[in-house]
Design a protein around this motif. Structure first.
Motif, PDB file in Angstrom:
ATOM      1  N   VAL A   1       0.553  77.825  -9.999  1.00 26.61           N
ATOM      2  CA  VAL A   1       0.498  78.168 -11.429  1.00 26.61           C
ATOM      3  C   VAL A   1      -1.099  78.042 -11.681  1.00 26.61           C
ATOM      4  O   VAL A   1      -1.575  79.223 -12.302  1.00 26.61           O
ATOM      5  CB  VAL A   1       0.991  77.093 -12.256  1.00 26.61           C
ATOM      6  CG1 VAL A   1       0.556  77.289 -13.819  1.00 26.61           C
ATOM      7  CG2 VAL A   1       2.501  77.107 -12.284  1.00 26.61           C
ATOM      8  N   LYS A   2      -1.839  76.992 -10.941  1.00 29.12           N
ATOM      9  CA  LYS A   2      -3.351  76.943 -11.170  1.00 29.12           C
ATOM     10  C   LYS A   2      -4.195  78.330 -10.581  1.00 29.12           C
ATOM     11  O   LYS A   2      -4.878  78.856 -11.004  1.00 29.12           O
ATOM     12  CB  LYS A   2      -3.752  75.837 -10.647  1.00 29.12           C
ATOM     13  CG  LYS A   2      -3.581  74.621 -11.408  1.00 29.12           C
ATOM     14  CD  LYS A   2      -4.270  73.330 -10.656  1.00 29.12           C
ATOM     15  CE  LYS A   2      -4.254  72.098 -11.589  1.00 29.12           C
ATOM     16  NZ  LYS A   2      -4.764  71.125 -10.761  1.00 29.12           N
ATOM     17  N   LYS A   3      -3.227  78.835  -9.409  1.00 31.15           N
ATOM     18  CA  LYS A   3      -3.924  79.874  -8.712  1.00 31.15           C
ATOM     19  C   LYS A   3      -3.604  81.271  -9.827  1.00 31.15           C
ATOM     20  O   LYS A   3      -4.382  82.118  -9.432  1.00 31.15           O
ATOM     21  CB  LYS A   3      -2.971  80.209  -7.396  1.00 31.15           C
ATOM     22  CG  LYS A   3      -3.755  79.440  -6.291  1.00 31.15           C
ATOM     23  CD  LYS A   3      -2.996  79.874  -4.792  1.00 31.15           C
ATOM     24  CE  LYS A   3      -3.778  79.475  -3.716  1.00 31.15           C
ATOM     25  NZ  LYS A   3      -3.146  79.819  -2.540  1.00 31.15           N
ATOM     26  N   SER A   4      -2.498  81.274 -10.242  1.00 34.43           N
ATOM     27  CA  SER A   4      -2.168  82.428 -11.216  1.00 34.43           C
ATOM     28  C   SER A   4      -2.996  82.424 -12.256  1.00 34.43           C
ATOM     29  O   SER A   4      -3.759  83.462 -12.700  1.00 34.43           O
ATOM     30  CB  SER A   4      -0.798  82.213 -11.784  1.00 34.43           C
ATOM     31  OG  SER A   4       0.044  82.447 -10.869  1.00 34.43           O
ATOM     32  N   ILE A   5      -3.522  81.227 -12.957  1.00 38.31           N
ATOM     33  CA  ILE A   5      -4.364  81.199 -14.030  1.00 38.31           C
ATOM     34  C   ILE A   5      -5.890  81.607 -13.586  1.00 38.31           C
ATOM     35  O   ILE A   5      -6.549  82.364 -14.060  1.00 38.31           O
ATOM     36  CB  ILE A   5      -4.514  79.809 -14.570  1.00 38.31           C
ATOM     37  CG1 ILE A   5      -3.052  79.693 -15.183  1.00 38.31           C
ATOM     38  CG2 ILE A   5      -5.538  79.360 -15.749  1.00 38.31           C
ATOM     39  CD1 ILE A   5      -2.834  78.028 -15.981  1.00 38.31           C
ATOM     40  N   LYS A   6      -6.205  81.135 -12.488  1.00 41.43           N
ATOM     41  CA  LYS A   6      -7.680  81.370 -11.832  1.00 41.43           C
ATOM     42  C   LYS A   6      -7.719  82.870 -11.516  1.00 41.43           C
ATOM     43  O   LYS A   6      -8.703  83.699 -11.793  1.00 41.43           O
ATOM     44  CB  LYS A   6      -7.556  80.436 -10.595  1.00 41.43           C
ATOM     45  CG  LYS A   6      -8.183  79.198 -10.838  1.00 41.43           C
ATOM     46  CD  LYS A   6      -8.476  78.428  -9.657  1.00 41.43           C
ATOM     47  CE  LYS A   6      -8.872  77.077 -10.043  1.00 41.43           C
ATOM     48  NZ  LYS A   6      -9.462  76.230  -8.680  1.00 41.43           N
ATOM     49  N   SER A   7      -6.642  83.476 -11.097  1.00 41.20           N
ATOM     50  CA  SER A   7      -6.681  84.991 -10.534  1.00 41.20           C
ATOM     51  C   SER A   7      -6.737  85.647 -11.952  1.00 41.20           C
ATOM     52  O   SER A   7      -7.381  86.678 -12.138  1.00 41.20           O
ATOM     53  CB  SER A   7      -5.323  85.521  -9.976  1.00 41.20           C
ATOM     54  OG  SER A   7      -5.147  84.732  -8.719  1.00 41.20           O
ATOM     55  N   ILE A   8      -6.005  85.346 -12.906  1.00 37.51           N
ATOM     56  CA  ILE A   8      -6.025  86.019 -14.414  1.00 37.51           C
ATOM     57  C   ILE A   8      -7.423  86.054 -14.901  1.00 37.51           C
ATOM     58  O   ILE A   8      -8.021  87.023 -15.361  1.00 37.51           O
ATOM     59  CB  ILE A   8      -5.046  85.520 -15.266  1.00 37.51           C
ATOM     60  CG1 ILE A   8      -3.655  85.848 -14.624  1.00 37.51           C
ATOM     61  CG2 ILE A   8      -5.119  86.110 -16.559  1.00 37.51           C
ATOM     62  CD1 ILE A   8      -2.289  85.237 -15.317  1.00 37.51           C
ATOM     63  N   LEU A   9      -7.987  84.829 -14.892  1.00 42.87           N
ATOM     64  CA  LEU A   9      -9.263  84.600 -15.172  1.00 42.87           C
ATOM     65  C   LEU A   9     -10.269  85.421 -14.566  1.00 42.87           C
ATOM     66  O   LEU A   9     -11.230  85.911 -15.165  1.00 42.87           O
ATOM     67  CB  LEU A   9      -9.716  83.068 -15.477  1.00 42.87           C
ATOM     68  CG  LEU A   9      -9.002  82.256 -16.539  1.00 42.87           C
ATOM     69  CD1 LEU A   9      -9.510  80.700 -16.194  1.00 42.87           C
ATOM     70  CD2 LEU A   9      -9.442  82.557 -17.980  1.00 42.87           C
ATOM     71  N   PHE A  10     -10.195  85.310 -13.251  1.00 43.88           N
ATOM     72  CA  PHE A  10     -11.101  86.159 -12.265  1.00 43.88           C
ATOM     73  C   PHE A  10     -10.926  87.693 -12.738  1.00 43.88           C
ATOM     74  O   PHE A  10     -12.174  88.478 -12.882  1.00 43.88           O
ATOM     75  CB  PHE A  10     -10.667  85.892 -10.913  1.00 43.88           C
ATOM     76  CG  PHE A  10     -11.532  86.792 -10.164  1.00 43.88           C
ATOM     77  CD1 PHE A  10     -12.793  86.793  -9.755  1.00 43.88           C
ATOM     78  CD2 PHE A  10     -10.984  88.039  -9.484  1.00 43.88           C
ATOM     79  CE1 PHE A  10     -13.620  87.384  -9.048  1.00 43.88           C
ATOM     80  CE2 PHE A  10     -11.587  88.970  -8.628  1.00 43.88           C
ATOM     81  CZ  PHE A  10     -12.967  88.506  -8.438  1.00 43.88           C
ATOM     82  N   LEU A  11      -9.701  88.208 -12.961  1.00 44.15           N
ATOM     83  CA  LEU A  11      -9.499  89.493 -13.252  1.00 44.15           C
ATOM     84  C   LEU A  11     -10.182  90.042 -14.570  1.00 44.15           C
ATOM     85  O   LEU A  11     -10.577  90.959 -14.769  1.00 44.15           O
ATOM     86  CB  LEU A  11      -8.091  89.955 -13.221  1.00 44.15           C
ATOM     87  CG  LEU A  11      -7.448  90.017 -11.838  1.00 44.15           C
ATOM     88  CD1 LEU A  11      -5.929  90.268 -11.945  1.00 44.15           C
ATOM     89  CD2 LEU A  11      -8.162  91.233 -10.900  1.00 44.15           C
TER      90      LEU A  11
END
Length: 167
Positions: free
Chosen positions: A1-11
């Motif tokens: 979940v944390k990776k998904s949030i980080k990925s979304i924020l990065f994008l």
């Protein structure tokens, strides 16, 4: 979940960076008077106006350039009231001459309510804000009348009077 949030924020941050880069490239092309490059960048921004209008850097462009980009969009053909309102609302936050952008919008079919919504999107124009406030007050105090019901009541009253006169 944390990776998904980080990925979304990065994008999201990457998308903002690309928009800012595109705006910067447009400014540079304008300074160097590279007409074809200006045209290409303006067209690209126009295609993504829903995203660019949310970016404060978009409003660092001159009013004339912003108007040129708006005129290249399909806002008017689609009667895209929400995008018009977003543009005007954000423009009034970041752009001194936001009201000048009104001349770009020529939607084909607008209701009175939509016109009020558009005009009251100009947050720094006192007359537009007042118009929105007055409209809201009027709408709150407005009572919808059921004319069919009222007409039937009048017809019934008339029939009752006719019956009384027959007696």
């Amino acid at each position: 979940v944390k990776k998904s949030i980080k990925s979304i924020l990065f994008l999201e941050n990457f998308k903002i960076f690309i928009m800012e880069l595109k705006i910067s490239s447009l400014k540079e092309a304008i300074c160097k008077n590279k007409k074809q490059e200006i045209e290409n960048i303006e067209n690209e921004i126009a295609k993504n106006i829903n995203e660019y209008c949310l970016n404060k850097d978009f409003y660092t462009l001159s009013t004339d350039v912003i108007k040129e980009i708006i005129n290249k969009t399909n806002i008017n053909e689609n009667n895209d009231i929400d995008t018009i309102c977003k543009l005007l609302n954000n423009a009034s936050k970041y752009e001194e001459n936001a009201s000048l952008l009104l001349s770009c919008f020529k939607p084909q079919k607008l209701t009175f309510d939509e016109c009020i919504k558009i005009l009251s999107s100009l947050k720094k124009v006192p007359i537009c804000l007042k118009l929105g406030e007055l409209y809201k007050q009027t709408k709150e105090n407005y009572i919808e009348i059921d004319w069919d019901y009222e007409l039937k009541k009048k017809e019934q009253a008339l029939l009752n009077l006719l019956e009384l006169t027959d007696d």
